[in-house]
Design a protein around this motif. Structure first.
Motif, PDB file in Angstrom:
ATOM      1  N   UNK A  52       0.794  -1.233   0.000  1.00  0.00           N
ATOM      2  CA  UNK A  52       0.000   0.000   0.000  1.00  0.00           C
ATOM      3  C   UNK A  52       0.827   1.283   0.000  1.00  0.00           C
ATOM      4  N   UNK A  53       1.930   1.306   0.737  1.00  0.00           N
ATOM      5  CA  UNK A  53       2.726   2.534   0.775  1.00  0.00           C
ATOM      6  C   UNK A  53       3.352   2.843  -0.586  1.00  0.00           C
ATOM      7  N   UNK A  54       3.737   1.805  -1.325  1.00  0.00           N
ATOM      8  CA  UNK A  54       4.330   1.993  -2.652  1.00  0.00           C
ATOM      9  C   UNK A  54       3.247   2.435  -3.638  1.00  0.00           C
ATOM     10  N   UNK A  55       2.077   1.784  -3.571  1.00  0.00           N
ATOM     11  CA  UNK A  55       0.959   2.181  -4.432  1.00  0.00           C
ATOM     12  C   UNK A  55       0.574   3.633  -4.176  1.00  0.00           C
ATOM     13  N   UNK A  56       0.561   4.009  -2.902  1.00  0.00           N
ATOM     14  CA  UNK A  56       0.180   5.377  -2.531  1.00  0.00           C
ATOM     15  C   UNK A  56       1.145   6.387  -3.140  1.00  0.00           C
ATOM     16  N   UNK A  57       2.426   6.113  -3.073  1.00  0.00           N
ATOM     17  CA  UNK A  57       3.418   7.025  -3.662  1.00  0.00           C
ATOM     18  C   UNK A  57       3.235   7.117  -5.179  1.00  0.00           C
ATOM     19  N   UNK A  58       2.970   5.977  -5.813  1.00  0.00           N
ATOM     20  CA  UNK A  58       2.784   5.965  -7.268  1.00  0.00           C
ATOM     21  C   UNK A  58       1.540   6.758  -7.664  1.00  0.00           C
ATOM     22  N   UNK A  59       0.441   6.563  -6.948  1.00  0.00           N
ATOM     23  CA  UNK A  59      -0.784   7.295  -7.292  1.00  0.00           C
ATOM     24  C   UNK A  59      -0.646   8.784  -6.976  1.00  0.00           C
ATOM     25  N   UNK A  60       0.076   9.129  -5.918  1.00  0.00           N
ATOM     26  CA  UNK A  60       0.336  10.547  -5.622  1.00  0.00           C
ATOM     27  C   UNK A  60       1.118  11.197  -6.761  1.00  0.00           C
ATOM     28  N   UNK A  61       2.107  10.487  -7.263  1.00  0.00           N
ATOM     29  CA  UNK A  61       2.915  11.002  -8.366  1.00  0.00           C
ATOM     30  C   UNK A  61       2.038  11.239  -9.604  1.00  0.00           C
ATOM     31  N   UNK A  62       1.214  10.251  -9.928  1.00  0.00           N
ATOM     32  CA  UNK A  62       0.355  10.361 -11.108  1.00  0.00           C
ATOM     33  C   UNK A  62      -0.690  11.454 -10.909  1.00  0.00           C
ATOM     34  N   UNK A  63      -1.181  11.610  -9.685  1.00  0.00           N
ATOM     35  CA  UNK A  63      -2.126  12.687  -9.400  1.00  0.00           C
ATOM     36  C   UNK A  63      -1.492  14.043  -9.708  1.00  0.00           C
ATOM     37  N   UNK A  64      -0.243  14.192  -9.342  1.00  0.00           N
ATOM     38  CA  UNK A  64       0.483  15.423  -9.670  1.00  0.00           C
ATOM     39  C   UNK A  64       0.609  15.628 -11.173  1.00  0.00           C
ATOM     40  N   UNK A 121      -0.057  18.913 -19.914  1.00  0.00           N
ATOM     41  CA  UNK A 121       0.986  18.059 -20.498  1.00  0.00           C
ATOM     42  C   UNK A 121       1.015  16.686 -19.827  1.00  0.00           C
ATOM     43  N   UNK A 122       0.811  16.666 -18.512  1.00  0.00           N
ATOM     44  CA  UNK A 122       0.776  15.395 -17.797  1.00  0.00           C
ATOM     45  C   UNK A 122      -0.404  14.539 -18.236  1.00  0.00           C
ATOM     46  N   UNK A 123      -1.553  15.179 -18.459  1.00  0.00           N
ATOM     47  CA  UNK A 123      -2.733  14.442 -18.944  1.00  0.00           C
ATOM     48  C   UNK A 123      -2.469  13.850 -20.323  1.00  0.00           C
ATOM     49  N   UNK A 124      -1.849  14.648 -21.172  1.00  0.00           N
ATOM     50  CA  UNK A 124      -1.554  14.162 -22.527  1.00  0.00           C
ATOM     51  C   UNK A 124      -0.556  13.007 -22.481  1.00  0.00           C
ATOM     52  N   UNK A 125       0.394  13.091 -21.565  1.00  0.00           N
ATOM     53  CA  UNK A 125       1.354  12.006 -21.401  1.00  0.00           C
ATOM     54  C   UNK A 125       0.639  10.729 -20.958  1.00  0.00           C
ATOM     55  N   UNK A 126      -0.257  10.867 -19.977  1.00  0.00           N
ATOM     56  CA  UNK A 126      -1.003   9.702 -19.498  1.00  0.00           C
ATOM     57  C   UNK A 126      -1.907   9.130 -20.588  1.00  0.00           C
TER      58      UNK A 126
END
Length: 188
Positions: A20-32, A38-43
């Motif tokens: 969970x802690x790793x998933x949380x960091x990954x989702x926080x990064x993607x949220x940013x 530009x981030x939306x277009x990248x995703x």
């Protein structure tokens, strides 16, 4: 911004089995990332990441599920990503989940409201929502008075507002004929 190898590594953290802690960091990064155009277009160019985020909306961690919903809301605000999210989620499934209270015992799913609102900016979504045979609008109407969540209520109101501005589906009553003018009276 995010190379293919970095995206693949990030994707490996977006699985149900990840700590969970790793998933949380990954989702926080993607949220940013999703907070910027530009981030939306990248995703958008990483459909596997979007698929993983959709799957994590049912994560046992409320924080992770909430981050995923916020990311999807951000993505749905970008008109170039609407089609990607309908293909990934399916609007019929999204409405069904939204209208079924208690669908997920671990998450309230209120943030599906703003997601629907953003998607209703797309003509195809409005067409689906306003299809007379499906009665989708009728299913959404009770949520305009939904007291437990202003987020859910606001999302539905935004969806309905977007549908109201679709002139192609608006049926106006026939215009009554104008009354004819009485002839002008002549005074002598």
């Amino acid at each position: 911004m995010l190379s293919d190898s970095e995206a693949a590594e990030l994707l490996s953290f977006l699985t149900p089995a990840t700590r969970p802690d790793v998933k949380a960091k990954a989702t926080e990064y993607i949220l940013g990332l999703s907070g910027h155009r530009d981030g939306c277009r990248l995703l958008r160019s990483k459909p596997d990441v979007v698929s993983a985020l959709v799957a994590l909306t049912s994560d046992p961690s409320v924080a992770i599920a909430k981050d995923c919903y916020h990311i999807l809301i951000n993505l749905s605000a970008d008109e170039t990503l609407h089609q990607v999210l309908q293909e990934e989620m399916g609007l019929a499934q999204l409405v069904e989940i939204f209208c079924t209270e208690g669908f997920n015992k671990k998450a309230k799913l209120h943030y599906l409201g703003p997601l629907l609102s953003n998607l209703s900016q797309l003509p195809e979504a409005r067409s689906f929502l306003m299809d007379k045979d499906r009665c989708v609008i009728q299913r959404l109407l009770p949520f305009t008075q939904y007291q437990p969540s202003v987020v859910r209520r606001g999302g539905v109101i935004g969806t309905l507002r977007n549908c109201c501005f679709d002139h192609s589906k608006t049926e106006l009553p026939p215009t009554p004929p104008l009354p004819s003018k009485p002839p002008a009276s002549r005074k002598k």
